[in-house]
Every structure is written in C-alpha cells, then in structure tokens.
Design a protein around this motif. Sequence first.
Motif, PDB file in Angstrom:
ATOM      1  N   PHE A 110      65.861  40.012 -31.156  1.00 12.91           N
ATOM      2  CA  PHE A 110      66.172  39.443 -32.465  1.00 12.91           C
ATOM      3  C   PHE A 110      65.163  38.344 -32.825  1.00 12.91           C
ATOM      4  CE2 PHE A 110      71.056  40.272 -32.056  1.00 12.91           C
ATOM      5  CZ  PHE A 110      70.803  41.639 -32.090  1.00 12.91           C
ATOM      6  N   ILE A 111      64.764  37.582 -31.811  1.00 12.44           N
ATOM      7  CA  ILE A 111      63.895  36.424 -32.048  1.00 12.44           C
ATOM      8  C   ILE A 111      62.428  36.833 -32.161  1.00 12.44           C
ATOM      9  CG2 ILE A 111      63.075  34.246 -31.071  1.00 12.44           C
ATOM     10  CD1 ILE A 111      65.858  34.070 -29.669  1.00 12.44           C
ATOM     11  N   PHE A 112      61.968  37.727 -31.271  1.00 14.57           N
ATOM     12  CA  PHE A 112      60.544  38.011 -31.163  1.00 14.57           C
ATOM     13  C   PHE A 112      60.102  39.315 -31.824  1.00 14.57           C
ATOM     14  CE2 PHE A 112      61.384  35.349 -27.319  1.00 14.57           C
ATOM     15  CZ  PHE A 112      60.670  34.237 -27.753  1.00 14.57           C
ATOM     16  N   LEU A 113      61.020  40.014 -32.487  1.00 11.26           N
ATOM     17  CA  LEU A 113      60.614  41.190 -33.246  1.00 11.26           C
ATOM     18  C   LEU A 113      59.586  40.756 -34.287  1.00 11.26           C
ATOM     19  CD1 LEU A 113      61.110  44.188 -34.089  1.00 11.26           C
ATOM     20  CD2 LEU A 113      62.796  43.303 -35.702  1.00 11.26           C
ATOM     21  N   PRO A 114      58.398  41.404 -34.313  1.00  7.71           N
ATOM     22  CA  PRO A 114      57.364  40.991 -35.271  1.00  7.71           C
ATOM     23  C   PRO A 114      57.872  41.050 -36.710  1.00  7.71           C
ATOM     24  CG  PRO A 114      56.476  42.525 -33.655  1.00  7.71           C
ATOM     25  CD  PRO A 114      57.957  42.501 -33.445  1.00  7.71           C
ATOM     26  N   GLN A 115      57.459  40.060 -37.476  1.00  8.76           N
ATOM     27  CA  GLN A 115      57.854  40.038 -38.885  1.00  8.76           C
ATOM     28  C   GLN A 115      57.187  41.201 -39.617  1.00  8.76           C
ATOM     29  OE1 GLN A 115      59.965  38.331 -40.528  1.00  8.76           O
ATOM     30  NE2 GLN A 115      60.451  36.548 -39.268  1.00  8.76           N
ATOM     31  N   PRO A 116      57.944  41.930 -40.428  1.00  3.02           N
ATOM     32  CA  PRO A 116      57.347  43.039 -41.182  1.00  3.02           C
ATOM     33  C   PRO A 116      56.487  42.525 -42.330  1.00  3.02           C
ATOM     34  CG  PRO A 116      59.613  42.737 -41.862  1.00  3.02           C
ATOM     35  CD  PRO A 116      59.377  41.770 -40.728  1.00  3.02           C
ATOM     36  N   ALA A 117      55.626  43.400 -42.825  1.00  2.00           N
ATOM     37  CA  ALA A 117      54.870  43.062 -44.033  1.00  2.00           C
ATOM     38  C   ALA A 117      55.847  42.917 -45.198  1.00  2.00           C
ATOM     39  CB  ALA A 117      53.858  44.160 -44.326  1.00  2.00           C
ATOM     40  N   PRO A 118      55.498  42.100 -46.168  1.00  2.00           N
ATOM     41  CA  PRO A 118      56.396  41.931 -47.324  1.00  2.00           C
ATOM     42  C   PRO A 118      56.699  43.266 -47.992  1.00  2.00           C
ATOM     43  CG  PRO A 118      54.624  40.311 -47.365  1.00  2.00           C
ATOM     44  CD  PRO A 118      54.281  41.274 -46.272  1.00  2.00           C
ATOM     45  N   GLY A 119      57.937  43.449 -48.408  1.00  2.00           N
ATOM     46  CA  GLY A 119      58.335  44.702 -49.039  1.00  2.00           C
ATOM     47  C   GLY A 119      57.614  44.925 -50.354  1.00  2.00           C
TER      48      GLY A 119
ATOM     49  N   MET B 130      47.924  42.288 -28.106  1.00  2.00           N
ATOM     50  CA  MET B 130      49.276  42.738 -27.771  1.00  2.00           C
ATOM     51  C   MET B 130      50.215  41.539 -27.728  1.00  2.00           C
ATOM     52  SD  MET B 130      50.607  44.860 -24.416  1.00  2.00           S
ATOM     53  CE  MET B 130      50.121  43.581 -23.253  1.00  2.00           C
ATOM     54  N   ASN B 131      51.350  41.629 -28.402  1.00  2.00           N
ATOM     55  CA  ASN B 131      52.352  40.573 -28.422  1.00  2.00           C
ATOM     56  C   ASN B 131      53.218  40.697 -27.170  1.00  2.00           C
ATOM     57  OD1 ASN B 131      54.551  38.885 -28.888  1.00  2.00           O
ATOM     58  ND2 ASN B 131      54.511  39.244 -31.093  1.00  2.00           N
ATOM     59  N   VAL B 132      52.871  39.927 -26.138  1.00  2.00           N
ATOM     60  CA  VAL B 132      53.545  40.053 -24.845  1.00  2.00           C
ATOM     61  C   VAL B 132      55.027  39.695 -24.961  1.00  2.00           C
ATOM     62  CG1 VAL B 132      53.599  39.209 -22.471  1.00  2.00           C
ATOM     63  CG2 VAL B 132      51.408  39.596 -23.607  1.00  2.00           C
ATOM     64  N   ARG B 133      55.331  38.668 -25.726  1.00  2.00           N
ATOM     65  CA  ARG B 133      56.734  38.274 -25.876  1.00  2.00           C
ATOM     66  C   ARG B 133      57.548  39.371 -26.549  1.00  2.00           C
ATOM     67  NH1 ARG B 133      56.855  32.428 -28.631  1.00  2.00           N
ATOM     68  NH2 ARG B 133      55.572  33.582 -30.110  1.00  2.00           N
ATOM     69  N   ALA B 134      56.939  40.032 -27.551  1.00  2.00           N
ATOM     70  CA  ALA B 134      57.655  41.116 -28.234  1.00  2.00           C
ATOM     71  C   ALA B 134      57.898  42.287 -27.290  1.00  2.00           C
ATOM     72  CB  ALA B 134      56.854  41.578 -29.455  1.00  2.00           C
ATOM     73  N   ILE B 135      56.913  42.580 -26.438  1.00  2.00           N
ATOM     74  CA  ILE B 135      57.072  43.702 -25.508  1.00  2.00           C
ATOM     75  C   ILE B 135      58.118  43.375 -24.448  1.00  2.00           C
ATOM     76  CG2 ILE B 135      55.888  45.000 -23.688  1.00  2.00           C
ATOM     77  CD1 ILE B 135      53.427  44.970 -25.502  1.00  2.00           C
ATOM     78  N   ALA B 136      58.113  42.133 -23.962  1.00  2.00           N
ATOM     79  CA  ALA B 136      59.162  41.729 -23.022  1.00  2.00           C
ATOM     80  C   ALA B 136      60.536  41.830 -23.673  1.00  2.00           C
ATOM     81  CB  ALA B 136      58.902  40.294 -22.546  1.00  2.00           C
ATOM     82  N   ALA B 137      60.609  41.432 -24.939  1.00  2.00           N
ATOM     83  CA  ALA B 137      61.870  41.523 -25.673  1.00  2.00           C
ATOM     84  C   ALA B 137      62.295  42.981 -25.833  1.00  2.00           C
ATOM     85  CB  ALA B 137      61.727  40.860 -27.044  1.00  2.00           C
ATOM     86  N   TRP B 138      61.335  43.867 -26.080  1.00  2.00           N
ATOM     87  CA  TRP B 138      61.641  45.297 -26.240  1.00  2.00           C
ATOM     88  C   TRP B 138      62.231  45.866 -24.956  1.00  2.00           C
ATOM     89  CZ3 TRP B 138      60.489  50.021 -24.154  1.00  2.00           C
ATOM     90  CH2 TRP B 138      60.734  51.139 -24.944  1.00  2.00           C
ATOM     91  N   THR B 139      61.613  45.530 -23.807  1.00  2.00           N
ATOM     92  CA  THR B 139      62.129  46.058 -22.543  1.00  2.00           C
ATOM     93  C   THR B 139      63.519  45.505 -22.246  1.00  2.00           C
ATOM     94  OG1 THR B 139      60.946  44.332 -21.309  1.00  2.00           O
ATOM     95  CG2 THR B 139      59.835  46.434 -21.570  1.00  2.00           C
ATOM     96  N   LEU B 140      63.756  44.238 -22.585  1.00  2.00           N
ATOM     97  CA  LEU B 140      65.096  43.673 -22.394  1.00  2.00           C
ATOM     98  C   LEU B 140      66.108  44.329 -23.322  1.00  2.00           C
ATOM     99  CD1 LEU B 140      64.306  39.875 -21.934  1.00  2.00           C
ATOM    100  CD2 LEU B 140      65.112  41.486 -20.193  1.00  2.00           C
ATOM    101  N   TYR B 141      65.649  44.702 -24.520  1.00  2.00           N
ATOM    102  CA  TYR B 141      66.564  45.408 -25.421  1.00  2.00           C
ATOM    103  C   TYR B 141      66.924  46.774 -24.851  1.00  2.00           C
ATOM    104  CZ  TYR B 141      68.801  47.310 -29.526  1.00  2.00           C
ATOM    105  OH  TYR B 141      69.729  47.869 -30.366  1.00  2.00           O
ATOM    106  N   ASP B 142      65.988  47.423 -24.195  1.00  2.94           N
ATOM    107  CA  ASP B 142      66.299  48.701 -23.540  1.00  2.94           C
ATOM    108  C   ASP B 142      67.345  48.490 -22.452  1.00  2.94           C
ATOM    109  OD1 ASP B 142      66.035  51.410 -23.447  1.00  2.94           O
ATOM    110  OD2 ASP B 142      63.902  51.416 -23.018  1.00  2.94           O
ATOM    111  N   PHE B 143      67.250  47.366 -21.735  1.00  3.12           N
ATOM    112  CA  PHE B 143      68.271  46.999 -20.752  1.00  3.12           C
ATOM    113  C   PHE B 143      69.619  46.844 -21.454  1.00  3.12           C
ATOM    114  CE2 PHE B 143      70.809  44.103 -18.278  1.00  3.12           C
ATOM    115  CZ  PHE B 143      70.462  44.309 -16.952  1.00  3.12           C
ATOM    116  N   ALA B 144      69.592  46.193 -22.630  1.00  2.00           N
ATOM    117  CA  ALA B 144      70.830  45.906 -23.365  1.00  2.00           C
ATOM    118  C   ALA B 144      71.507  47.173 -23.848  1.00  2.00           C
ATOM    119  CB  ALA B 144      70.519  44.990 -24.553  1.00  2.00           C
TER     120      ALA B 144
END
Length: 399
Positions: free
Chosen positions: A179-188, A1-15
């Motif tokens: 914006f910073i910690f959103l996981p990089q997507p697979a190449p298109g 689990m990407n803890v930083r990404a999940i923390a970022a997700w919850t902060l985005y919900d705050f935003a």
Amino acid sequence: MNVRAIAAWTLYDFANSSFAAVVFATIYAAYYAMSVVGNATGDGDLWWGRVISVSMAVVAVSSPLLGGVADRAGVRRPLFVGFTLLSVTATAFMATVKPGMVVWGFVLGVLGNIGYNAYLPDLAPRTHQGRVSAWGFAVGYAGSIAALLTALPFVRAQAYGGAFLCTAGLFTVFSLPAFIFLPQPAPGRLGVWEAARDGVAEVFATARRILAFQDLRRFMGAYFLYEDGVNTVVAFSAIFAAQTLGFPMERLIVLYIVVQISALGGALAWAKPIDYLGPKRVVMFTLLQWSAVVVTAYFVETATQFWILAVVAGTGLGAGQAASRTFLASLCPEGMEAELFGFYSLCGKSSAVIGPLVFGGISHAAGGDQRAGILAIGSFFIIGLVLLARVKAGGPTQG
C-alpha cells in the motif's frame, strides 16, 4: 529498479497466499460445505461450486474494465488497496458464519475471492519481472504455510472464527508495505467510464490479434479447459478428503502443505526436461498424469492411498504451470509478448467458472457422491489434451 516496491510486492504475495491457503483451498472451503451448508446429499458441494464459479465469472468480466481504468484514469493505487481490503474484510467476517448461514457464507466467499483475484498491478520493471515472479512464487509458498500453521491451533479447538481472523490479520499486515510503496501511477488522462470502455475495447482487439493465429487459438482453448480442471480439483480436494475419506480438519492443513511442497518439487524436477523434451511434451504428460489422478481418486478407499495421490497431483501442478508458460512463450509472435501474456493471465482467471459448477452439480445430483463429480472433471483434462495435441510446437501459424 525500485527495490522497496519489489520487496513490498513479494510481501504482498506472502499476504494473499494466506487467503488462498486458508479460504479457497482448505479451512473455509471444508467448513462452509460440511458445516454451514451440510454435504450429506451434495448440497455443500453445490453451494461451494457456486461460490467459486460466480466469483471467478465476476473477475473475468471485470478484469478488462479494471485494467483499463487503473492505468488510463490513474487510479491504480485506490483499486489495489480497495480490492485487497474487500478480501480482508470478507475474510474477517467469515468468523461470523455459523451453521445454517448459507447465503451469508456464500456472499462472503464470493466477495473474498473477487477481492483476492480482481486486480494486482505489476510492481516490477520488465527487465526484472522474471526474477521478481520467482521471488514472489517462493515467498507465496511461505505465506501459505505460515497462515495454515497460525490457523492450526484454532482448527484443533474447532474455533474456526479465530482461524479466519488470524488470516485476515496476516493479509492486512503483509499488505501494508505494498500500500505504501506501490509506485504512483501517471496522472489519469481519461475519465473512469471512458477508461473502462477503452480497456474493454483493447482486450477485444488483443483477442482478435491473438486468435488470428491457429496454434494460439488451440493452445488457449486447451489451456482454458485443463486449467479449469486443475482449479476445480484444488477447490474441492479438501472437501473430498473430509467427506469421502473422513479427514479431520487439521489433517487437511498438513495435506495442503504436502501438496505445495510436492508442487514446488515438481516444478524443479521438470525444469531441465522442459528444455530438452520440449514444453509441449511435458504439458501433455502432466495432462495424462492429471487424468490418471482423477480416475484413481474415484477408486481411492484409504487415507494412505489419498496421501500418495495428493503428492502425485502436486508434482503435476508445479510442472504443468511451468511448462504451460514456457510453451506459450515458444508460440509467441515477435513483439506480442506483453499482450499475449496479459491475455493468458485473463484466460487463467476465467478458467474456474465451469468446473466447480460441474463438480458441485454432479455431486448434488448423485446424492452426495463426490466420486462421480471428480471423475467428470477428468473430461477437462482429456479434451484439453486432444486440443493441445493439435498445436504445432515451434511457432505460431495464422489461419
């Protein structure tokens, strides 16, 4: 689990909860309808209904395209950042909207709501989506309250532009971690147009599979209607309180906070009854509750009566959301969980298109009589209740 990404997700919900609280539900809604347009004869209701309906229609049409493009063309991050900045920019420019600037205020309202609703990727792995959603839900409440309290001094000074600039600032700052910690997507693997076409085709294929089940058809039809009713009540409650009952703008902030707290209390209070009564009974009870709320709103005369009614409505809001999702899970055919809940989410996004037009149109036709508009929204709950009653609790049936 990407803890930083999940923390970022919850902060985005705050935003983004700051946008929902300040723009969609309270300050901008009331300011635009009452001051920018003028609502003595229902013109403000009509235009605010157009803002909500047009923006949500665009979201409903574009979501399949965006979902397909995001994953197949590998552009999840640009889409996410772009739509967030669209909403932030529109919110900041709301500070420029003055009385009489009806079209400019309309454009900003539509753009802001599109950016807020259009695209939010999943940041949590499937094994943690339940708990991450719960964390986001809780942090979202905190974001709503923080944004409203930050805006309160500006509202008291009738400097509404400052409230919108502060909301844009909160939205921006607490979005940055995502914006910073959103996981990089697979190449298109596909071009943008090809990806969009495949995304739309997948949505239609999913809809055909889901709607082949009779109980899922009935549930989705009921959910679309009663969720439209709920969204319409939320979108117009501040305007109704301000015009029909004379609430000052700062009291609308307190009203929204009280409703949010009662919604959380309703969700918690109904958690166990959902298990032993069954989610269908709880959803039906909340629809009866919503029907009673809108009928009672027609007769409300005093601020005290409306405060009580708002608390009752809030408990129905929280309980209905929790029970609806649980009921859908009980109807889900094995192996269809991901596509079913994706379709459910799309249905929820689409379910604020009709109600706002109905409320605004009736209020305007009645010369500004909002009581007639709110009473008409009761039909959404009643029809939804009738459709839901025909759904068999216990599993889906094809046909």
